[in-house]
Design an enzyme around this catalytic site. Sequence first.
Site, PDB file in Angstrom:
ATOM      1  N   GLU A 262       0.839  -1.207   0.000  1.00 18.43           N
ATOM      2  CA  GLU A 262       0.000   0.000   0.000  1.00 18.43           C
ATOM      3  C   GLU A 262       0.864   1.243   0.000  1.00 18.43           C
ATOM      4  OE1 GLU A 262      -2.785   0.205   3.250  1.00 18.43           O
ATOM      5  OE2 GLU A 262      -3.509  -1.808   2.812  1.00 18.43           O
ATOM      6  N   HIS A 285      -8.047   1.677   1.548  1.00 15.69           N
ATOM      7  CA  HIS A 285      -7.753   1.571   2.986  1.00 15.69           C
ATOM      8  C   HIS A 285      -8.441   2.720   3.732  1.00 15.69           C
ATOM      9  CE1 HIS A 285      -4.804   0.101   6.333  1.00 15.69           C
ATOM     10  NE2 HIS A 285      -5.972   0.526   6.829  1.00 15.69           N
TER      11      HIS A 285
HETATM   12  C1  MLT Z   1      -6.094   1.002  11.935  1.00 14.59           C
HETATM   13  O1  MLT Z   1      -5.113   0.269  12.067  1.00 14.59           O
HETATM   14  O2  MLT Z   1      -6.741   1.367  12.906  1.00 14.59           O
HETATM   15  C2  MLT Z   1      -6.449   1.549  10.578  1.00 14.59           C
HETATM   16  O3  MLT Z   1      -5.886   0.777   9.576  1.00 14.59           O
HETATM   17  C3  MLT Z   1      -6.080   2.967  10.563  1.00 14.59           C
HETATM   18  C4  MLT Z   1      -5.972   3.656   9.247  1.00 14.59           C
HETATM   19  O4  MLT Z   1      -6.777   3.565   8.350  1.00 14.59           O
HETATM   20  O5  MLT Z   1      -5.027   4.390   9.073  1.00 14.59           O
END
Ligand code: MLT
Length: 320
Positions: A262, A285
């Site tokens: 990513e 994401h």
């Molecule tokens: C998380 O680990 O809480 C999420 O992946 C946070 C995000 O989207 O950055």
Amino acid sequence: MKVLIADKFEAAGLDQLNEMGCEVTFDPELKEAALLGALGKVKPAVLVVRSTRVEADHLAAADTQLKIVLRAGSGYNTIDTATAKKRGIKVCNCPGLNSTAVAELTMGLIMALDRHIADNVNDLRDGKWDKKKYGKARGLKGRTLGVVGMGQIGQLVARRAIAFEMDILYYDVIAATEFDKMACVQRVELDDLLKRADIVTLHVPALPATEGLMNADRIAMMQPHAFLINTCRGSVIDEPALVQALKAGKIAAAGCDVYAAEPSSTKADFTAAIKDLPNFYGTHHIGASTDQAQQAVGQEAVRIIREFKTDGTVLNCVNE
Ligand code: MLT
């Protein structure tokens, strides 16, 4: 106390940090080499990140002033926690506060795949009406959802799926006792779940034990009409194996919010082979990215910094 925020951060949280007397440097675009430079220059006691990766060289560049790397989210697979530990730097996270947001996106992907919503919208935008093609869906009522990982997010997904009158199979090393009493829920072994579920949804943390959990063999156990949903971490799926399975029609479709590789920037090219497959729906994401979730995470980050500033207490440390 100097705080460097190298990612997006909630505005009210920024105000609170300034009000409590922190010297805040806020630059959401700081990544990689730019972050190295900023750490050497600012010399923060606390570094706050979200998608921004924190590697060994960043921790070295930060020198001895850096005491806490704070992940404004739950997962911390983007931070070199082992090197941080060796250097006496605590890594802290904000767990549980964006779980509902992730569960909501999971349900969104399930419904989007069942009704081909993205393709519906694309064709309509192109001026194409095709009720014949899009008027086909299996529907969710009475279907079986396989929840892999029945922690907080898995449970929130299960609750929502039960409201849709779905049956739940779940796999977890720990029993979700509250759910075990329900007639529509059954705790099973992973292979059994994969063979029986109409939709498999993954909710496990990124650990060495979960890396490649959904490999070619396990994907092959799923039913040809089944969907695979991943809103947890990209490392949990062998992505080339998933691409092969989707191309060969071994499973019907997949919906993912997370990927093997990513970008750490909020805007970047995305070149993963999976994106081109017609039976794949992907999001960027964004599972944790609702206003509600980000406000809650921002407030937790402020609480952690306040406690540390007040008397050196380190909350939610994950690398002790
Ligand atoms: C998380 O680990 O809480 C999420 O992946 C946070 C995000 O989207 O950055």
